[in-house]
Motif scaffolding. Structure first.
Motif, short mmCIF file in Angstrom:
data_model
loop_
_atom_site.label_atom_id
_atom_site.label_comp_id
_atom_site.label_asym_id
_atom_site.label_seq_id
_atom_site.Cartn_x
_atom_site.Cartn_y
_atom_site.Cartn_z
N PRO A 1 0.84 -1.21 -0.06
CA PRO A 1 -0.01 0.05 0.12
C PRO A 1 0.78 1.24 0.14
CG PRO A 1 -0.04 -1.07 2.22
CD PRO A 1 0.66 -1.95 1.30
N GLY A 2 2.16 1.36 -0.07
CA GLY A 2 3.09 2.41 -0.26
C GLY A 2 3.68 2.59 1.13
N ALA A 3 3.39 1.69 2.14
CA ALA A 3 3.91 2.14 3.61
C ALA A 3 5.37 1.52 3.70
CB ALA A 3 3.08 1.56 4.63
N ALA A 4 6.29 1.86 4.69
CA ALA A 4 7.26 1.47 4.76
C ALA A 4 7.17 0.58 6.09
CB ALA A 4 8.26 2.64 5.38
N LEU A 5 7.59 -0.70 5.97
CA LEU A 5 7.43 -1.54 7.16
C LEU A 5 8.70 -2.19 7.68
CD1 LEU A 5 4.64 -2.31 5.21
CD2 LEU A 5 4.22 -3.92 6.96
N VAL A 6 8.75 -1.92 9.09
CA VAL A 6 10.02 -2.47 10.00
C VAL A 6 9.46 -3.61 10.77
CG1 VAL A 6 11.64 -1.86 11.69
CG2 VAL A 6 10.88 -0.14 9.85
N TYR A 7 10.02 -4.62 10.55
CA TYR A 7 9.75 -5.95 11.49
C TYR A 7 10.60 -6.09 12.67
CZ TYR A 7 6.58 -6.84 7.67
OH TYR A 7 5.71 -6.78 6.77
N LEU A 8 10.15 -6.32 13.91
CA LEU A 8 10.88 -6.76 14.99
C LEU A 8 10.66 -8.05 15.56
CD1 LEU A 8 10.60 -2.97 16.87
CD2 LEU A 8 12.47 -3.67 15.39
N ALA A 9 11.65 -8.50 16.48
CA ALA A 9 11.28 -9.74 16.92
C ALA A 9 9.96 -9.65 17.98
CB ALA A 9 12.58 -10.02 17.82
N PRO A 10 9.17 -10.79 17.87
CA PRO A 10 7.80 -10.65 18.78
C PRO A 10 8.16 -10.39 20.13
CG PRO A 10 7.78 -12.57 17.17
CD PRO A 10 9.39 -11.93 17.07
#
Length: 855
Positions: A188-197
């Motif tokens: 959708p055009g967003a920037a996504l940053v994934y972290l450890a749960p």
């Protein structure tokens, strides 16, 4: 008659081509907007449907205000374990996903999108519903690791091993990029940053026992509806919302709908302008064609065709024109939608052109618009054609409509104009915004119609003035060009009307935007007393780290924070008003000049108190000392006493209804976890304010989401936001001018055909090719400037009335952008020259003897 109609249509296909272009443009915008919005809607419907959990538990959203507070509503993470034991639940997971963050690279450059899409930080929890997959590196395993989506990594040149700084509400922290995730569906055009749960909640929410939602998957054989009932019973009557996958997808689609509606309505606005201006072009074209075919139509009548057959013949030509234009317009609309899809992909919204949706309403709407416009526009010329006498076949009939009186137009135009003027006068005199706006809309429509109807009546007096200098400057050529424009007032009025519509719109909106800018300038001068304002360009909240850094900058004296709070107020008249309130630190009087009708700043910012606009209070029966029930997000409520009533000319730039404000302690109490929206900064006593700015900018280098502004910068920010609307108006003007140029070209081209014998005689008695071209160019210029004068005069009246409506909202300054007005008039003359190039060239190439013999 059908055979004669088809032959006539094919015989005049060149003359009808320019009219067909107006239909093509209007249909293209209608079709393109529908195809694009349908494609985006279906794409995201699939995305939301495929990624939504069977049942989702979220914090209750009890206020519709979208005020940017920076606070994140949460649910207990332990709720996931409790729901895992509910019968029919396969798995339950505590999700963490926040948007109140900023992510920067090692050079302090933001890696977030610049298109208005959010930067989202979330926990990495891969399921069959996940819209991304790990494509390089590995998943984050600890507090110092993170993953990034591939689109952002490519755009911002971030690679595995790079270090990013995440600025969240609890505080900033550094992470190393250890993996790249790629979207398997639309990004959708967003920037996504994934972290450890295990670390996401602590880093993003400040506590390991919090979550932003709970995702629940159903066991085999359990429907979403049944599972929802069981989950709702398990969570009880707490401040939660329980949604099935379909409900969650619908809710997400509705949130996206506002963005899609903006694009759709903008494009439909272009289509509306194209339709409106195209009507004048088509009416003019058919009127001239019928005038030139007077003898032909008279001959058909003499051979036995009745009036109905003649009228039907002309309307059949219009329908054929509409069908051709609609077909080409639909094809152009598909191309336009394809271009929009590619454009959105460039901005990060990766739509697939191969999945373009052309639903049945699109071609239906396209043909209804195209055929309907041409049929309606050709109806009056068709009726006029039916009145041609059989005797017209026996004589050289004059051009229809040249000498006919304009009494009916004068009466109808005067009546409609008087009604429109009365509506605009009522708008100016109204004291209620809603009624003033309604009267303004009615007045604009009626005065536009009146000007179109009465336009031919103004041709002779106005063009005599506009072209008065032509005989002195250009001699006999100038005199003939002026008289050619005066020859047929109806034709000249209709040709100029196409240009008039666009320029009236520009004139009105230019006055409105200039008045808004001047009003805000005056308001900023009167109210803003701070040396500097620290805020983001789009009013996004920022973390307390920024505030602490500003306070610690050498030379900074006073710092007053501002925060937003969405509220709902129960008023004495029984109404419940949802609005946005502001919270301020003490000593706000040192950074702002607030005028009070009753009370003062100390009373408004006191614990348990609230300030309010005096006009809003008067309208709803509120008095100083009234106690009002106020609702905050998360089912929090308070009873606040009205401590002060302000008498400002306008809101502080955010347009919040009621002008509510209170102490920042109230915001912290009822909207916990909120972030500052702005800082008002004064230099310390003995410190030069000009010298403070470079130190502030150096301090904030690490925080690219905020900027330092003084009064001039703050005014420019407001002007830029107003200019966005003006740019749209200019784009509409550009479209209107394109079609208006087609109209002038068409009129002049048909006029050259109509005057072929006359041109031949002029050439025979010594008129040179260059003189002939100049005569046609001057005729085109005077017609274009006539349209500009009418449009701008009408637009100025509209603009003044719009300003009267804005004055009810406190914007009391009236400004007329004379430079824009002059530029438009000069530009109209240029448009006239350009539009006359081809017709003038064609006229100059006519064979003299053939022209004299032309019948």
């Amino acid at each position: 008659m059908l055979k004669a109609t088809l032959r006539s249509f094919l015989a005049h296909k060149g003359r009808l081509l320019l009219s067909a272009l107006a239909v093509v443009l209007s249909v293209a915008f209608v079709a393109g907007s529908l195809i694009f919005s349908d494609t985006v809607t279906r794409t995201f419907d699939r995305l939301f449907a495929s990624t939504s959990a069977d049942v989702t538990v979220e914090p209750k959203q009890d206020l519709t205000s979208s005020a940017p507070t920076g606070a994140v509503q949460t649910v207990p993470a332990a709720l996931a374990a409790r729901l895992a034991g509910v019968p029919g639940v396969a798995t339950a997971h505590a999700d963490v996903s926040v948007q109140n963050i900023t992510v920067v690279d090692a050079h302090n450059k933001s890696v977030g999108p610049t298109t208005g899409a959010p930067t989202i930080a979330t926990d990495w929890f891969l399921t069959h519903r996940s819209p991304v997959k790990l494509t390089s590196g590995h998943a984050p395993r600890g507090a110092g690791e993170a993953m990034l989506d591939s689109g952002t990594a490519d755009r911002k040149h971030v690679a595995i091993g790079d270090t990013l700084t995440v600025m969240a509400q609890p505080g900033s922290f550094k992470v190393e990029v250890v993996g790249i995730a790629t979207f398997t569906t639309t990004n959708p055009g967003a920037a996504l940053v994934y972290l450890a749960p295990e670390t996401a909640a602590t880093k993003l929410l400040g506590a390991a026992d919090k979550a932003t939602s709970i995702s629940v998957d159903a066991a085999a054989g359990v429907s979403d509806a049944v599972l929802k009932k069981r989950v709702a019973a398990a969570v009880g009557a707490g401040p939660y919302e329980v949604k099935t996958a379909d409900e969650q997808a619908k809710s997400s689609a509705e949130a996206l709908g506002g963005f899609l509606d903006v694009i759709k309505y903008v494009m439909l606005g272009f289509a509306g302008i194209a339709v409106l201006v195209g009507v004048f072009l088509i009416v003019n074209t058919f009127s001239m064609l019928i005038a030139q075919r007077t003898r032909e139509l008279g001959l058909l009548r003499a051979l036995g065709a009745d009036r109905r057959q003649v009228r039907r013949s002309v309307l059949t030509e219009a329908v054929l024109l509409g069908l051709v234009g609609s077909t080409l317009g639909l094809a152009a609309g598909i191309g336009l939608a394809f271009g929009l899809i590619k454009l959105m992909s460039a901005f990060g919204m990766n739509l697939k052109a191969t999945e373009m949706v052309v639903a049945w309403p699109t071609p239906v709407s396209s043909y209804v618009v195209g055929v309907g416009v041409t049929f309606v526009a050709a109806y009056l010329p068709a009726r006029r054609a039916a009145t041609v006498s059989p005797m017209a076949a026996l004589a050289d009939a004059d051009v229809a409509g040249v000498g006919r009186p304009l009494k009916v137009r004068a009466v109808v135009g005067a009546v409609v104009g008087a009604l429109g003027a009365a509506a605009l006068a009522g708008c100016a005199a109204s004291s209620k915004t809603a009624s003033a706006a309604s009267l303004l809309g009615l007045g604009v429509v009626l005065t536009l119609i009146a000007t179109v109807i009465a336009g031919p009546l103004l041709v002779r007096p106005v063009i005599r003035v506009l072209g008065g200098a032509f005989p002195a400057l250009f001699g006999s050529v100038g005199r003939m060009s002026q008289r050619n424009a005066l020859r047929n007032p109806r034709r000249t009025g209709a040709t100029a009307a196409a240009l008039m519509v666009g320029l009236a719109l520009v004139g009105g909106m230019s006055v409105a935007s200039a008045s808004m800018s001047k009003s805000f300038d005056q308001q900023i001068d009167k109210t803003l007393g701070a040396d500097y304002v620290v805020q983001s360009s789009n009013y996004v909240p920022f973390s307390s780290e920024v505030t602490d850094a500003v306070r610690g900058t050498e030379g900074v004296g006073l710092v007053v924070r501002q925060r937003f709070a969405p509220v709902a107020v129960r008023l004495p008249d029984g109404k419940r008003v949802e609005t946005t309130a502001s919270g301020y630190d003490d000593r706000v009087d040192d950074v702002a000049h607030v005028v009070y009708a009753e009370g003062d700043t100390a009373a408004a910012l006191a614990d348990g108190a609230v300030g309010m606009d005096v006009d809003f209070a008067r309208d709803h029966g509120v008095r100083l000392g009234s106690v009002l029930p106020v609702e905050f997000p998360g089912d929090r409520t308070a009873s606040l006493k009205v401590g002060a009533l302000t008498d400002q000319d306008a809101a502080d730039g955010f347009g919040a209804q009621g002008g509510l404000f209170f102490g920042i302690a109230t915001v912290e109490k009822y909207v916990p976890g909120g972030q500052d929206i702005a800082l008002y900064v004064n230099a310390r006593s003995g410190t030069d304010a000009d010298g403070l700015r470079p130190r502030l900018e150096k301090t904030l280098t690490a925080y690219p989401q905020v900027q330092v502004r003084d009064q001039a910068d703050y005014k420019k920010l407001v002007h830029d936001q107003i200019a966005v609307l003006l740019y749209l108006v200019y784009a509409l003007l550009g479209l209107a001018i394109v079609i208006a140029v087609l109209g002038v070209v068409n009129t002049l081209a048909l006029s050259v055909v109509e005057r072929t014998r006359e041109i031949g005689l002029l050439r025979a008695i010594g008129l040179g090719r260059r003189q002939l071209r100049r005569m046609i160019r001057l005729e085109s210029v005077v017609i274009a400037v006539f349209g500009a004068v009418l449009g701008l005069a009408l637009g100025l009246v509209w603009g003044v009335c719009i300003q009267q409506v804005l004055e009810l909202q406190g914007m009391k300054a009236l400004a007329v952008p004379w430079s824009t007005i002059v530029a438009v008039v000069v530009g109209s003359a240029v448009v006239g020259v350009v539009a006359a190039l081809l017709p003038a060239l064609r006229a100059s190439r006519l064979n003299v003897l053939a022209a004299i013999a032309h019948d």
